[in-house]
Design a protein around this motif. Structure first.
Motif, PDB file in Angstrom:
ATOM      1  N   ILE A  27       0.839  -1.196   0.000  1.00  0.00           N
ATOM      2  CA  ILE A  27       0.000   0.000   0.000  1.00  0.00           C
ATOM      3  C   ILE A  27       0.879   1.254   0.000  1.00  0.00           C
ATOM      4  O   ILE A  27       0.625   2.222  -0.725  1.00  0.00           O
ATOM      5  N   ARG A  28       1.937   1.224   0.799  1.00  0.00           N
ATOM      6  CA  ARG A  28       2.855   2.363   0.881  1.00  0.00           C
ATOM      7  C   ARG A  28       3.528   2.619  -0.472  1.00  0.00           C
ATOM      8  O   ARG A  28       3.760   3.767  -0.851  1.00  0.00           O
ATOM      9  N   ILE A  29       3.851   1.549  -1.191  1.00  0.00           N
ATOM     10  CA  ILE A  29       4.472   1.707  -2.512  1.00  0.00           C
ATOM     11  C   ILE A  29       3.551   2.491  -3.451  1.00  0.00           C
ATOM     12  O   ILE A  29       3.989   3.403  -4.155  1.00  0.00           O
ATOM     13  N   VAL A  30       2.259   2.134  -3.457  1.00  0.00           N
ATOM     14  CA  VAL A  30       1.319   2.855  -4.320  1.00  0.00           C
ATOM     15  C   VAL A  30       1.194   4.311  -3.873  1.00  0.00           C
ATOM     16  O   VAL A  30       1.225   5.240  -4.689  1.00  0.00           O
ATOM     17  N   GLU A  31       1.074   4.535  -2.562  1.00  0.00           N
ATOM     18  CA  GLU A  31       0.931   5.903  -2.053  1.00  0.00           C
ATOM     19  C   GLU A  31       2.156   6.759  -2.394  1.00  0.00           C
ATOM     20  O   GLU A  31       2.026   7.910  -2.816  1.00  0.00           O
ATOM     21  N   LEU A  32       3.351   6.197  -2.220  1.00  0.00           N
ATOM     22  CA  LEU A  32       4.578   6.947  -2.497  1.00  0.00           C
ATOM     23  C   LEU A  32       4.764   7.180  -3.996  1.00  0.00           C
ATOM     24  O   LEU A  32       5.278   8.223  -4.415  1.00  0.00           O
ATOM     25  N   GLY A  38       2.722  11.719  -9.193  1.00  0.00           N
ATOM     26  CA  GLY A  38       1.401  12.300  -9.412  1.00  0.00           C
ATOM     27  C   GLY A  38       0.456  11.293 -10.041  1.00  0.00           C
ATOM     28  O   GLY A  38       0.879  10.266 -10.572  1.00  0.00           O
ATOM     29  N   ALA A  39      -0.828  11.588  -9.983  1.00  0.00           N
ATOM     30  CA  ALA A  39      -1.831  10.691 -10.572  1.00  0.00           C
ATOM     31  C   ALA A  39      -1.865  10.870 -12.096  1.00  0.00           C
ATOM     32  O   ALA A  39      -1.562  11.956 -12.602  1.00  0.00           O
ATOM     33  N   PRO A  40      -2.208   9.793 -12.837  1.00  0.00           N
ATOM     34  CA  PRO A  40      -2.527   8.478 -12.288  1.00  0.00           C
ATOM     35  C   PRO A  40      -1.292   7.572 -12.161  1.00  0.00           C
ATOM     36  O   PRO A  40      -0.322   7.747 -12.891  1.00  0.00           O
ATOM     37  N   VAL A  41      -1.372   6.632 -11.231  1.00  0.00           N
ATOM     38  CA  VAL A  41      -0.457   5.496 -11.186  1.00  0.00           C
ATOM     39  C   VAL A  41      -1.320   4.258 -11.401  1.00  0.00           C
ATOM     40  O   VAL A  41      -2.373   4.118 -10.762  1.00  0.00           O
ATOM     41  N   TYR A  42      -0.905   3.407 -12.327  1.00  0.00           N
ATOM     42  CA  TYR A  42      -1.674   2.206 -12.626  1.00  0.00           C
ATOM     43  C   TYR A  42      -1.229   1.056 -11.732  1.00  0.00           C
ATOM     44  O   TYR A  42      -0.051   0.938 -11.383  1.00  0.00           O
ATOM     45  N   VAL A  43      -2.174   0.209 -11.351  1.00  0.00           N
ATOM     46  CA  VAL A  43      -1.870  -0.954 -10.511  1.00  0.00           C
ATOM     47  C   VAL A  43      -2.446  -2.183 -11.193  1.00  0.00           C
ATOM     48  O   VAL A  43      -3.648  -2.227 -11.498  1.00  0.00           O
ATOM     49  N   ARG A  44      -1.573  -3.157 -11.456  1.00  0.00           N
ATOM     50  CA  ARG A  44      -2.030  -4.399 -12.103  1.00  0.00           C
ATOM     51  C   ARG A  44      -2.614  -5.330 -11.045  1.00  0.00           C
ATOM     52  O   ARG A  44      -1.919  -5.760 -10.141  1.00  0.00           O
ATOM     53  N   HIS A  45      -3.903  -5.593 -11.167  1.00  0.00           N
ATOM     54  CA  HIS A  45      -4.695  -6.362 -10.201  1.00  0.00           C
ATOM     55  C   HIS A  45      -4.854  -5.579  -8.899  1.00  0.00           C
ATOM     56  O   HIS A  45      -4.201  -4.556  -8.681  1.00  0.00           O
ATOM     57  N   GLU A  46      -5.724  -6.046  -8.029  1.00  0.00           N
ATOM     58  CA  GLU A  46      -5.874  -5.424  -6.716  1.00  0.00           C
ATOM     59  C   GLU A  46      -4.524  -5.482  -6.004  1.00  0.00           C
ATOM     60  O   GLU A  46      -3.913  -6.542  -5.937  1.00  0.00           O
ATOM     61  N   ILE A  47      -4.097  -4.357  -5.455  1.00  0.00           N
ATOM     62  CA  ILE A  47      -2.790  -4.329  -4.777  1.00  0.00           C
ATOM     63  C   ILE A  47      -2.777  -5.312  -3.613  1.00  0.00           C
ATOM     64  O   ILE A  47      -1.792  -6.006  -3.367  1.00  0.00           O
ATOM     65  N   SER A  56      -9.842   3.282  -1.473  1.00  0.00           N
ATOM     66  CA  SER A  56      -9.094   4.398  -0.882  1.00  0.00           C
ATOM     67  C   SER A  56      -7.972   4.846  -1.814  1.00  0.00           C
ATOM     68  O   SER A  56      -7.728   6.053  -1.984  1.00  0.00           O
ATOM     69  N   LEU A  57      -7.291   3.886  -2.435  1.00  0.00           N
ATOM     70  CA  LEU A  57      -6.205   4.220  -3.358  1.00  0.00           C
ATOM     71  C   LEU A  57      -6.746   4.810  -4.667  1.00  0.00           C
ATOM     72  O   LEU A  57      -6.131   5.701  -5.253  1.00  0.00           O
ATOM     73  N   LYS A  58      -7.903   4.320  -5.101  1.00  0.00           N
ATOM     74  CA  LYS A  58      -8.543   4.910  -6.289  1.00  0.00           C
ATOM     75  C   LYS A  58      -8.823   6.395  -6.055  1.00  0.00           C
ATOM     76  O   LYS A  58      -8.624   7.229  -6.942  1.00  0.00           O
ATOM     77  N   ALA A  59      -9.290   6.707  -4.842  1.00  0.00           N
ATOM     78  CA  ALA A  59      -9.616   8.101  -4.513  1.00  0.00           C
ATOM     79  C   ALA A  59      -8.370   8.990  -4.542  1.00  0.00           C
ATOM     80  O   ALA A  59      -8.477  10.206  -4.747  1.00  0.00           O
ATOM     81  N   GLY A  61      -5.930   8.501  -6.738  1.00  0.00           N
ATOM     82  CA  GLY A  61      -5.458   8.599  -8.107  1.00  0.00           C
ATOM     83  C   GLY A  61      -4.914   7.315  -8.707  1.00  0.00           C
ATOM     84  O   GLY A  61      -4.382   7.324  -9.813  1.00  0.00           O
ATOM     85  N   ALA A  62      -5.043   6.191  -7.991  1.00  0.00           N
ATOM     86  CA  ALA A  62      -4.616   4.912  -8.557  1.00  0.00           C
ATOM     87  C   ALA A  62      -5.689   4.382  -9.506  1.00  0.00           C
ATOM     88  O   ALA A  62      -6.884   4.523  -9.248  1.00  0.00           O
ATOM     89  N   ILE A  63      -5.247   3.795 -10.604  1.00  0.00           N
ATOM     90  CA  ILE A  63      -6.160   3.156 -11.554  1.00  0.00           C
ATOM     91  C   ILE A  63      -5.810   1.680 -11.613  1.00  0.00           C
ATOM     92  O   ILE A  63      -4.669   1.312 -11.914  1.00  0.00           O
ATOM     93  N   PHE A  64      -6.784   0.839 -11.316  1.00  0.00           N
ATOM     94  CA  PHE A  64      -6.544  -0.607 -11.256  1.00  0.00           C
ATOM     95  C   PHE A  64      -6.933  -1.257 -12.582  1.00  0.00           C
ATOM     96  O   PHE A  64      -8.013  -0.987 -13.125  1.00  0.00           O
ATOM     97  N   VAL A  65      -6.047  -2.084 -13.095  1.00  0.00           N
ATOM     98  CA  VAL A  65      -6.271  -2.766 -14.370  1.00  0.00           C
ATOM     99  C   VAL A  65      -5.989  -4.254 -14.187  1.00  0.00           C
ATOM    100  O   VAL A  65      -5.303  -4.666 -13.244  1.00  0.00           O
ATOM    101  N   GLU A  66      -6.525  -5.052 -15.087  1.00  0.00           N
ATOM    102  CA  GLU A  66      -6.278  -6.492 -15.019  1.00  0.00           C
ATOM    103  C   GLU A  66      -4.991  -6.880 -15.742  1.00  0.00           C
ATOM    104  O   GLU A  66      -4.259  -7.751 -15.305  1.00  0.00           O
TER     105      GLU A  66
END
Length: 318
Positions: A27-32, A38-47, A56-59, A61-66
Motif C-alpha cells: 500500500i505504501r508503494i502505491v501511495e509513495l 502524481g496521478a494516475p499510477v496504474y496498478v495491475r490487479h488489486e494491490i 481508498s487508493l482509487k480516490a 489517483g490509482a487506476i486498477f487494471v487487469e
C-alpha cells in the motif's frame, strides 16, 4: 436503543490481526508512487485483496487494471503484493513502462526457491489454490511443466509423477497451517525422497493470525472475520474457527453484518485478515455498540515487529 436496554456482549479481539508487513509495504508503494509521480499510477490487479483499501487508493489517483495492455505508454505501474509471472515485468520493459514491484518479500522468497529447485533438476509440487494470483505468479517463475499444482490430500493420492524420486514441494504463503500439514504429510508418505523447503513457506502473518483465532475460539460462541471473499488468508481464518467448533462468518465491513448471526451469542470473537485495515475493526465495534453493551478485551498471542524495505527509488520519497 438506550444503554439500559442493550444486552451485554463480551467481545474478544484476536491479536495479531489485520495488516501484515507485506500488505503495509504494498500500500505504501502505491501511495509513495502517487506522491512522487502524481496521478494516475496504474496498478495491475488489486494491490491487496480488500475493497476498502482499493477504493481508498482509487480516490488518491490509482487506476486498477487487469492486464498491462490497459496501461498507456510511458505510464507508471505497480505490480500487486501477490506476485506476477516473469513475463509481466518483461512485457512492461518492452513497452517502456516505469514499474514498481510490490510483491511481498515472502512471496519473492518462494519464487527464488522455485527457480533454484528447477535449476537442480527437481520437479516441483506446489501446494496452493488454483487461480489464486500468488499461484499464477509462482508458476510464472519457471518453465512450463516444471511444476504441478496440488490442492488437497486427495490430489496427492492421485498424483502420478514421471520421476517420483526427483520431487520437491513448495506452498502458497496464505494457506491453512493445519490443512497444509496434512497435505505435506501425505506427500512425504507417498514420496519419501521429496525435498522440503529450507524454511516454512506459509508466512509468519498467516500462521500468527490462525494461532490467534485458535486461542480466542475456545472462549467464544461465534467468530467474525473481517476480510474480502477473495482473500485466501481471511477465508482460512473462518475455517480455523469452524474447525474449533464455532460458528464463523466472513464480512467485508460493518454494514454487511447480519444481526441474526449474533442470536444467542454472549461472547463474540473478532479478527481481521492480513489485508484488512484496523479502521474496519473499529467500525464494526462501533456498530456492535449500537445494539449491545460491549465489553471489549484483546488477547495477544504474539507481537509482530517485522518491517520490509521499500524498493529503491521510493526510499527517498518516504
Amino acid at each position: 436503543m438506550t444503554d439500559a436496554f442493550k444486552p451485554p456482549l463480551d467481545l474478544l479481539i484476536a491479536a495479531p490481526r489485520g495488516f501484515c508487513a507485506g500488505v503495509d509495504r504494498a500500500i505504501r508503494i502505491v501511495e509513495l508512487a502517487l506522491e512522487k509521480h502524481g496521478a494516475p499510477v496504474y496498478v495491475r490487479h488489486e494491490i491487496v485483496h480488500n475493497k476498502f483499501v482499493v477504493d481508498s487508493l482509487k480516490a488518491k489517483g490509482a487506476i486498477f487494471v487487469e492486464e498491462l495492455d490497459e496501461v498507456p505508454a510511458n505510464a507508471h505501474v505497480v505490480f500487486s503484493a501477490h506476485g506476477v509471472p516473469k513475463s509481466v515485468p518483461a512485457d512492461a520493459e518492452s513497452r517502456g513502462l516505469d514499474y514498481l514491484d510490490a510483491t511481498c518479500p515472502l512471496v519473492s522468497k518462494v519464487h527464488r526457491q522455485a527457480e533454484r529447485l528447477v535449476e537442480m533438476g527437481r520437479h516441483i509440487v506446489f501446494i496452493g489454490h488454483a487461480g489464486h494470483p500468488e499461484v499464477i505468479g509462482t508458476f510464472g517463475q519457471v518453465p512450463q511443466g516444471s511444476m504441478s499444482l496440488i490442492e488437497t490430500v486427495a490430489d496427492v493420492e492421485a498424483f502420478t509423477p514421471t520421476a517420483p524420486d526427483n520431487l520437491a514441494f513448495l506452498t502458497q504463503t496464505t494457506l491453512s497451517v493445519d490443512d497444509t500439514a496434512a497435505t505435506i504429510e501425505a506427500l512425504q508418505r507417498r514420496f519419501p525422497d521429496i525435498l522440503a523447503p529450507r524454511g516454512e513457506d506459509i508466512c509468519y502473518a498467516t500462521s500468527n493470525r490462525q494461532a490467534a483465532v485458535k486461542a480466542i475460539a475456545a472462549e467464544c460462541d461465534a467468530v467474525l472475520v473481517i476480510g474480502a471473499p477473495n482473500s485466501s488468508n481471511s477465508l482460512r481464518l473462518v475455517e480455523v474457527a469452524e474447525r474449533a467448533g464455532k460458528r464463523a462468518q466472513l464480512i467485508q465491513r460493518a454494514a454487511d453484518l447480519d444481526w441474526t448471526f449474533l442470536n444467542g451469542v454472549k461472547t463474540l470473537g473478532l479478527t481481521a485478515g492480513a489485508s484488512a485495515p484496523e479502521l474496519l475493526v473499529r467500525e464494526l465495534v462501533d456498530r456492535l455498540s449500537e445494539r449491545f453493551t460491549v465489553s471489549e478485551r484483546e488477547e495477544e498471542t504474539t507481537r509482530e515487529t517485522i518491517a520490509f524495505k521499500l524498493p529503491r527509488g521510493l526510499e527517498a520519497a518516504a
